[in-house]
Design an enzyme around this catalytic site. Structure first.
Site, mmCIF file in Angstrom:
data_model
loop_
_atom_site.group_PDB
_atom_site.id
_atom_site.type_symbol
_atom_site.label_atom_id
_atom_site.label_comp_id
_atom_site.label_asym_id
_atom_site.label_seq_id
_atom_site.Cartn_x
_atom_site.Cartn_y
_atom_site.Cartn_z
ATOM 1 N N ILE A 234 0.826 -1.219 0.000
ATOM 2 C CA ILE A 234 0.000 0.000 0.000
ATOM 3 C C ILE A 234 0.851 1.256 0.000
ATOM 4 O O ILE A 234 0.327 2.360 0.070
ATOM 5 C CB ILE A 234 -0.968 0.020 1.196
ATOM 6 C CG1 ILE A 234 -0.200 -0.136 2.515
ATOM 7 C CG2 ILE A 234 -2.012 -1.057 1.057
ATOM 8 C CD1 ILE A 234 -1.095 -0.041 3.740
ATOM 9 N N LYS B 288 4.911 -3.339 8.381
ATOM 10 C CA LYS B 288 6.080 -2.762 7.750
ATOM 11 C C LYS B 288 7.356 -3.293 8.381
ATOM 12 O O LYS B 288 7.434 -3.458 9.599
ATOM 13 C CB LYS B 288 6.058 -1.240 7.874
ATOM 14 C CG LYS B 288 7.218 -0.576 7.133
ATOM 15 C CD LYS B 288 7.077 0.919 7.105
ATOM 16 C CE LYS B 288 8.193 1.519 6.261
ATOM 17 N NZ LYS B 288 8.087 2.977 6.167
ATOM 18 N N GLY C 169 8.152 3.217 1.831
ATOM 19 C CA GLY C 169 8.677 4.180 2.792
ATOM 20 C C GLY C 169 10.149 3.980 3.005
ATOM 21 O O GLY C 169 10.840 3.383 2.189
ATOM 22 N N GLY C 170 10.619 4.459 4.134
ATOM 23 C CA GLY C 170 12.047 4.491 4.392
ATOM 24 C C GLY C 170 12.703 3.125 4.361
ATOM 25 O O GLY C 170 13.845 3.006 3.965
ATOM 26 N N MET C 171 12.034 2.094 4.831
ATOM 27 C CA MET C 171 12.655 0.782 4.900
ATOM 28 C C MET C 171 11.981 -0.230 3.980
ATOM 29 O O MET C 171 11.961 -1.419 4.258
ATOM 30 C CB MET C 171 12.613 0.267 6.346
ATOM 31 C CG MET C 171 13.437 1.093 7.304
ATOM 32 S SD MET C 171 15.172 1.099 6.856
ATOM 33 C CE MET C 171 15.801 2.245 8.067
ATOM 34 N N GLY C 172 11.397 0.232 2.916
ATOM 35 C CA GLY C 172 10.773 -0.688 1.986
ATOM 36 C C GLY C 172 9.272 -0.505 1.938
ATOM 37 O O GLY C 172 8.746 0.533 2.292
ATOM 38 N N ASP D 71 11.056 11.668 9.021
ATOM 39 C CA ASP D 71 10.524 11.829 7.662
ATOM 40 C C ASP D 71 9.156 12.502 7.716
ATOM 41 O O ASP D 71 8.201 12.047 7.085
ATOM 42 C CB ASP D 71 10.448 10.490 6.945
ATOM 43 C CG ASP D 71 10.424 10.641 5.417
ATOM 44 O OD1 ASP D 71 10.792 11.734 4.935
ATOM 45 O OD2 ASP D 71 10.046 9.688 4.728
#
Length: 671
Positions: free
Chosen positions: A39, A62, A42-45, A160
């Protein structure tokens, strides 16, 4: 199959080591969380929509580890760090911070399981509207500051903060999301592929200094300042796709011009202080934003219309200069804002840096008031609302009527010219009454047909009508905020609601009965009449702020301590065999739609005493609109259209072969 790493399901990815392969749909983590679809990234996938098999609910899942940026030597340290981050995030309980349900650790990943929230991101709102009016921007900024303060008090940094990671839910609630790159304050500086983690236009300048200690809470507050600027000015203060471009713009123009910010100017300038030691802290930013919202003459936050021209093409009001924003005056105490604060918050134990930041802006109250007066005189920040604010609309309508010597037709044309489209709030999840099919994008149901017929009598074609999903709990606030012009959402007409919510009703357009929906084949209880539900003291669910919320307890029914925002959530609990909910209370025609959709599991009990008259709701301060709605609904009830709509939409639910007598319209002068 079951893998040793605790994830069951097929592997995915192309080439590389197994731990480098991303998960694929229908992977199941720990035998519980089934990954359904990505969906967002982001920062880590990727963030996944997942199904919690144990509690039968949808969640967001996540991973916290960026495996591409790790070597075998650093993996163990990264896992330990991610574990600490997940544990810290799980301890944060605040309405403006996404809820973390669970933490799962597998052999190669640390997962956080979060509440799956529906709503639009602030980025989506800005993409649609271009700019937001000062009141609404201040309200969103205040909630962001409150969320950041809760995060920082848990010694966590977001890192972020940007419009894409701010969710604006129905009802106006703002939630900070995407903590995938969050870290601890004071943790070692972490980079990805040689660069600082984050989104360049929102990164604080101190993150790029040679001897920087890394991100701090001040870095998050810089990003809040950038976001506030973007909301009211319609552009970024320091543009650039690459880090070096953004930093060059900050160095060249450290104080970006404020043209539409009005009383938000001092807040934005305080948050965009290049020196982090002089930057506002979250508590002071909260206090300043509360003052902006409390200013006399500041209208209620409203839905901003898409501007006719980009911000640069508008008449330029006097800019708020840096010196003017911090003009000397009565000093603010810098105390924490009034009203509720997060549990465990500390208002007195601020750092010296925070005290210096507040000291630099101790004249902000006087400056904000002065800026507000100047810009109001020039038509400045109210213009930035795109002509959709309550005060402006009412004034224009009344002036139009007066200048035309009471010519109602001319006044209505002026009202319509300010609203090229009519926005109507309706419920999305009530089969037969009002339902939104997400696959086809089509609205249907009795309420929807009434709304379309009414819009036609107001002079709007079907193509000029926008439906906006509302709930029982938020429909009044949607009206007050100006996000919708009318609400047609099985809204029971009561004098208490008109007084409490500041709205007016026209109607009724339908009279519903009250009833209960129960499990059809309960192994524990025989529930065939309302008295059975009361006698067995089974838990009854209803929507928060509905007319049933207070009535149930008064009538002797057993209710839970917390009620959801929608009846759909009540029905989902009812269908969950492990739930303590055994009945749902609402209007008979509303519940009949759910029973018809699931006849094997649900049954509708006979209707009880009393009726629920459904009305069309609007803001109380718009008598011109009320007058038009009144005459339009009178025409609908007088003709055959009402009966035709009933037979098409409601007859399949009620089982009637003929339409009932039409409701009698209550007096609805434009008062």
């Amino acid at each position: 199959m079951h893998n040793d790493d605790g994830i069951s399901g097929a592997g995915g990815g192309v080439g590389g080591h197994p731990e480098d392969r991303p998960p694929v749909p229908h992977t199941v983590i720990e035998g519980r969380y089934e990954l359904l679809e990505p969906i967002g990234s982001g920062g880590m996938g990727e963030v996944w929509k997942a199904h919690d098999r144990r509690l039968r609910r949808f969640v967001a899942v996540k991973g916290l580890l960026d495996r591409r940026a790790m070597t075998p030597d650093t993996q163990q340290a990264a896992v330990q760090r991610a574990r600490r981050e997940a544990e810290a995030l799980a301890k944060i309980e605040h309405q403006n911070v996404v809820t973390v349900h669970d933490q799962i650790e597998t052999a190669d990943q640390v997962w956080i399981v979060m509440k799956l929230l529906e709503g639009r991101s602030l980025a989506d709102l800005l993409s649609r509207d271009g700019v937001l009016g000062v009141p609404r921007a201040a309200d969103i900024g205040l909630q962001m500051a409150q969320g950041l303060r809760a995060v920082h008090e848990a010694s966590v940094l977001h890192r972020d903060v940007k419009p894409g990671n701010v969710l604006v839910r129905d009802g106006g609630q703002v939630v900070l999301v995407d903590f995938g790159i969050a870290t601890f304050e004071g943790a070692d500086r972490v980079t990805r592929y040689g660069g600082v983690i984050g989104t360049p236009p929102y990164l604080a300048p101190e993150l790029f200094a040679p001897a920087t200690p890394g991100p701090t809470s001040a870095s998050d507050l810089w990003a809040l300042g950038v976001t506030l600027y973007e909301m009211v000015e319609g552009r970024l203060p320091f543009a650039g796709n690459e880090v070096w471009e953004v930093q060059a713009n900050i160095q060249q123009s450290p104080e970006p011009a404020l043209r539409y910010a009005g009383p938000l100017g001092p807040v934005i300038q305080g948050l965009l202080a290049v020196d982090p030691d002089s930057r506002l802290d979250a508590a002071t930013a909260e206090a300043m934003l509360r003052e902006v919202l409390a200013e006399p003459g500041t209208p209620t936050p409203v839905r901003a219309a898409t501007p006719a021209h980009p911000p640069t093409a508008r008449p330029t009001p006097p800019a708020v200069s840096s010196s003017g924003a911090v003009a000397s005056g009565t000093a603010s105490s810098g105390t924490a804002p009034s009203g509720p604060v997060p549990a465990g918050s500390v208002s007195s134990g601020t750092s010296s840096a925070s005290r210096e930041g507040r000291g630099r802006f101790r004249g902000w109250k006087v400056a904000a008031a002065a800026a507000c007066v100047v810009l109001l005189a020039g038509g400045g920040w109210l213009v930035s609302q795109g002509g959709s604010g309550d005060k402006q609309d009412d004034a224009s309508g009344q002036q139009g009527a007066g200048s035309a010597g009471g010519d109602a037709k001319q006044a209505w044309e002026q009202w319509k010219s300010a609203r090229k489209r009519l926005t109507i709030g309706a419920k999305e999840d009530q089969p037969g009454l009002s339902f939104y099919d997400k696959d086809t994008g089509v609205w249907s149901g009795f309420d929807v047909d009434i709304a379309y017929a009414l819009a036609g009598r107001l002079g709007y074609d079907r193509e000029e009508v926008d439906f906006y999903g509302v709930t029982t709990a938020n429909r009044a606030s949607k009206l007050k905020n100006g996000e919708v012009d009318l609400v047609v959402a099985s809204y029971s007409m009561t004098p208490e609601r008109e007084k409490r919510d500041g709205i007016s009703f026209v109607g009724p357009y339908y009279n519903a009965g009250s009833s209960l929906l129960v499990r059809k084949n309960s192994a524990k209880y025989d529930l065939d009449e309302a008295v059975d539900v009361k006698r067995n003291q089974v838990e009854v669910c209803t929507a928060r702020d509905s007319t049933y919320a207070d009535r149930l307890q008064k009538d002797g029914y057993t209710t839970g301590k917390w009620q959801p925002d929608t009846y759909k959530e009540c029905v989902e609990r009812l269908l969950d065999k492990r739930s303590s909910v055994y009945a749902v209370a609402s209007d008979d025609v509303l519940l009949a739609g759910y029973a018809r959709n699931d006849p094997e599991e649900l049954k509708l009990l006979p209707s009880g005493a009393g009726t629920e008259p459904y009305g069309v709701a609007m803001r109380k301060d718009d008598p011109l609109l009320k007058s038009k709605v009144c005459s339009g609904l009178r025409e609908i009830l007088a003709g055959k259209q009402w009966s035709e709509m009933y037979m098409k939409d409601l007859s399949p639910l009620t089982g009637r072969k003929t339409a009932p007598s039409r409701p009698e319209l209550r007096p609805c002068s434009a008062e």
